[in-house]
Design an enzyme around this catalytic site. Sequence first.
Site, PDB file in Angstrom:
ATOM      1  N   GLY A  70       0.829  -1.212   0.000  1.00  0.00           N
ATOM      2  CA  GLY A  70       0.000   0.000   0.000  1.00  0.00           C
ATOM      3  C   GLY A  70       0.858   1.254   0.000  1.00  0.00           C
ATOM      4  O   GLY A  70       2.062   1.225   0.252  1.00  0.00           O
ATOM      5  N   SER A  73       2.965   5.012  -5.011  1.00  0.00           N
ATOM      6  CA  SER A  73       3.973   4.156  -5.644  1.00  0.00           C
ATOM      7  C   SER A  73       4.873   4.873  -6.647  1.00  0.00           C
ATOM      8  O   SER A  73       5.660   4.234  -7.342  1.00  0.00           O
ATOM      9  CB  SER A  73       3.285   2.971  -6.324  1.00  0.00           C
ATOM     10  OG  SER A  73       2.502   3.443  -7.383  1.00  0.00           O
ATOM     11  N   ASN A 110      13.757   0.444  -5.542  1.00  0.00           N
ATOM     12  CA  ASN A 110      15.091   0.815  -6.035  1.00  0.00           C
ATOM     13  C   ASN A 110      15.336   2.311  -5.866  1.00  0.00           C
ATOM     14  O   ASN A 110      16.486   2.748  -5.831  1.00  0.00           O
ATOM     15  CB  ASN A 110      15.243   0.371  -7.490  1.00  0.00           C
ATOM     16  CG  ASN A 110      14.423   1.180  -8.476  1.00  0.00           C
ATOM     17  OD1 ASN A 110      14.895   2.183  -8.998  1.00  0.00           O
ATOM     18  ND2 ASN A 110      13.193   0.770  -8.748  1.00  0.00           N
ATOM     19  N   HIS A 111      14.258   3.096  -5.728  1.00  0.00           N
ATOM     20  CA  HIS A 111      14.439   4.546  -5.611  1.00  0.00           C
ATOM     21  C   HIS A 111      14.963   4.973  -4.237  1.00  0.00           C
ATOM     22  O   HIS A 111      15.278   6.142  -4.042  1.00  0.00           O
ATOM     23  CB  HIS A 111      13.151   5.262  -6.016  1.00  0.00           C
ATOM     24  CG  HIS A 111      12.817   4.988  -7.448  1.00  0.00           C
ATOM     25  ND1 HIS A 111      13.564   5.502  -8.486  1.00  0.00           N
ATOM     26  CD2 HIS A 111      11.884   4.173  -8.011  1.00  0.00           C
ATOM     27  CE1 HIS A 111      13.084   5.047  -9.633  1.00  0.00           C
ATOM     28  NE2 HIS A 111      12.062   4.237  -9.375  1.00  0.00           N
ATOM     29  N   TYR A 134       9.557  10.184  -2.817  1.00  0.00           N
ATOM     30  CA  TYR A 134       9.111   8.787  -2.786  1.00  0.00           C
ATOM     31  C   TYR A 134      10.240   7.875  -2.286  1.00  0.00           C
ATOM     32  O   TYR A 134      10.027   7.026  -1.410  1.00  0.00           O
ATOM     33  CB  TYR A 134       8.678   8.411  -4.203  1.00  0.00           C
ATOM     34  CG  TYR A 134       8.464   6.949  -4.458  1.00  0.00           C
ATOM     35  CD1 TYR A 134       7.404   6.264  -3.882  1.00  0.00           C
ATOM     36  CD2 TYR A 134       9.324   6.247  -5.304  1.00  0.00           C
ATOM     37  CE1 TYR A 134       7.213   4.914  -4.139  1.00  0.00           C
ATOM     38  CE2 TYR A 134       9.134   4.904  -5.568  1.00  0.00           C
ATOM     39  CZ  TYR A 134       8.079   4.239  -4.980  1.00  0.00           C
ATOM     40  OH  TYR A 134       7.895   2.915  -5.225  1.00  0.00           O
ATOM     41  N   LYS A 138      10.725   5.415   1.162  1.00  0.00           N
ATOM     42  CA  LYS A 138      11.081   3.990   1.180  1.00  0.00           C
ATOM     43  C   LYS A 138      12.235   3.741   2.145  1.00  0.00           C
ATOM     44  O   LYS A 138      12.261   2.720   2.845  1.00  0.00           O
ATOM     45  CB  LYS A 138      11.414   3.502  -0.229  1.00  0.00           C
ATOM     46  CG  LYS A 138      10.219   3.531  -1.175  1.00  0.00           C
ATOM     47  CD  LYS A 138       9.078   2.664  -0.652  1.00  0.00           C
ATOM     48  CE  LYS A 138       7.880   2.622  -1.553  1.00  0.00           C
ATOM     49  NZ  LYS A 138       6.768   1.802  -1.002  1.00  0.00           N
ATOM     50  N   ARG A 172      17.008   0.539 -19.164  1.00  0.00           N
ATOM     51  CA  ARG A 172      17.204   0.573 -17.702  1.00  0.00           C
ATOM     52  C   ARG A 172      16.552  -0.642 -17.042  1.00  0.00           C
ATOM     53  O   ARG A 172      17.096  -1.272 -16.150  1.00  0.00           O
ATOM     54  CB  ARG A 172      16.620   1.877 -17.155  1.00  0.00           C
ATOM     55  CG  ARG A 172      16.582   1.948 -15.656  1.00  0.00           C
ATOM     56  CD  ARG A 172      16.122   3.325 -15.164  1.00  0.00           C
ATOM     57  NE  ARG A 172      15.850   3.237 -13.756  1.00  0.00           N
ATOM     58  CZ  ARG A 172      14.663   2.969 -13.226  1.00  0.00           C
ATOM     59  NH1 ARG A 172      13.600   2.814 -14.010  1.00  0.00           N
ATOM     60  NH2 ARG A 172      14.525   2.872 -11.929  1.00  0.00           N
TER      61      ARG A 172
HETATM   62  C1  15L Z   1       9.004   2.146  -8.585  1.00  0.00           C
HETATM   63  O1  15L Z   1       9.311   2.132  -7.402  1.00  0.00           O
HETATM   64  C2  15L Z   1       7.623   2.478  -9.014  1.00  0.00           C
HETATM   65  O2  15L Z   1       6.653   2.037  -8.099  1.00  0.00           O
HETATM   66  C3  15L Z   1       7.316   1.974 -10.399  1.00  0.00           C
HETATM   67  O3  15L Z   1       6.157   2.633 -10.858  1.00  0.00           O
HETATM   68  C4  15L Z   1       8.478   2.187 -11.375  1.00  0.00           C
HETATM   69  O4  15L Z   1       8.667   3.559 -11.594  1.00  0.00           O
HETATM   70  C5  15L Z   1       9.722   1.556 -10.823  1.00  0.00           C
HETATM   71  O5  15L Z   1       9.988   2.016  -9.525  1.00  0.00           O
HETATM   72  C6  15L Z   1      10.964   1.789 -11.700  1.00  0.00           C
HETATM   73  O6  15L Z   1      11.973   2.268 -11.174  1.00  0.00           O
HETATM   74  O7  15L Z   1      10.927   1.461 -12.870  1.00  0.00           O
END
Ligand code: 15L
Length: 265
Positions: A70, A73, A110-111, A134, A138, A172
């Site tokens: 949840g 995102s 990954n962000h 975002y 995380k 990527r």
């Molecule tokens: C994420 O964390 C996102 O939720 C998803 O929508 C994509 O953007 C993904 O990363 C990504 O890095 O491709």
Amino acid sequence: MARILMTGASGGIGTRLRELLPPIYPDLLLSDIRPPADLGANEQFKAADLADLAQCEAICEGVDGIIHFGGYSVEGSWDQILQANIIGGYNLFEAAYRKGVKRVVFASSNHAVGFYPRHHRIGTDVTPRPDSRYGVSKVFGEAVGALYADKHGMKVTCLRIGNFGDMPLDQRRLSIWLKPEDLVQLCRIGLEHPDIHFEVFYGASFNERAWWDNHRAYEFGYRPTGRAEDFREHAMAEQAKLKPDPVGDHFQGGTFCSMEFDADP
Ligand code: 15L
């Protein structure tokens, strides 16, 4: 049989996992702020706004394990991220603790580490380098997970998900692709493996161009079945349609790095 709660059931990942999880966890409770449009008569659903602790407690009642997808995102305004991911993330762990839930699998991203350059191979123990509000949320969620594991003995697994889908979408994503069935494997490790205390895994399939050292997941038995290079032609054809992005193409987080970017190159 364990009763599993999945938050984010109406989102992209949640929608796919609604198909893949029931054979493994038949007692699956779905939650989101609003129900999935195609909710089936055989599915259990309870709505909850994660920003409301009492609503989080209500969905955690009688639950053995949680898969927490949840929240917001993608990149959003500070208030969107604050409500859904910061307050919402804290509430979810606190509610799980109050209701005696033993295990949580947290969908990190990954962000959280997106500002590492692509030529830098990273493990799960690097200093966070978030690429967005975002991404910061995380990092926060992983930190809250560590706190509840160390202070309260909750078994917490954070999955730094790359890009979830049936195939890698561009160049990527050849490095960070995650096949849906491989995400299910990672969730199962988090929900079932006896040796989990607090772990961070990369949510990535077998990608030959990976930037990530995911050996901890393999030590816990992860054996991904997806291989990004099988879709190389498709991904490169899609890449050819995109405009060059000097910042986004340099860093692992892609466009999350280049949006709002105004530092000296
Ligand atoms: C994420 O964390 C996102 O939720 C998803 O929508 C994509 O953007 C993904 O990363 C990504 O890095 O491709």
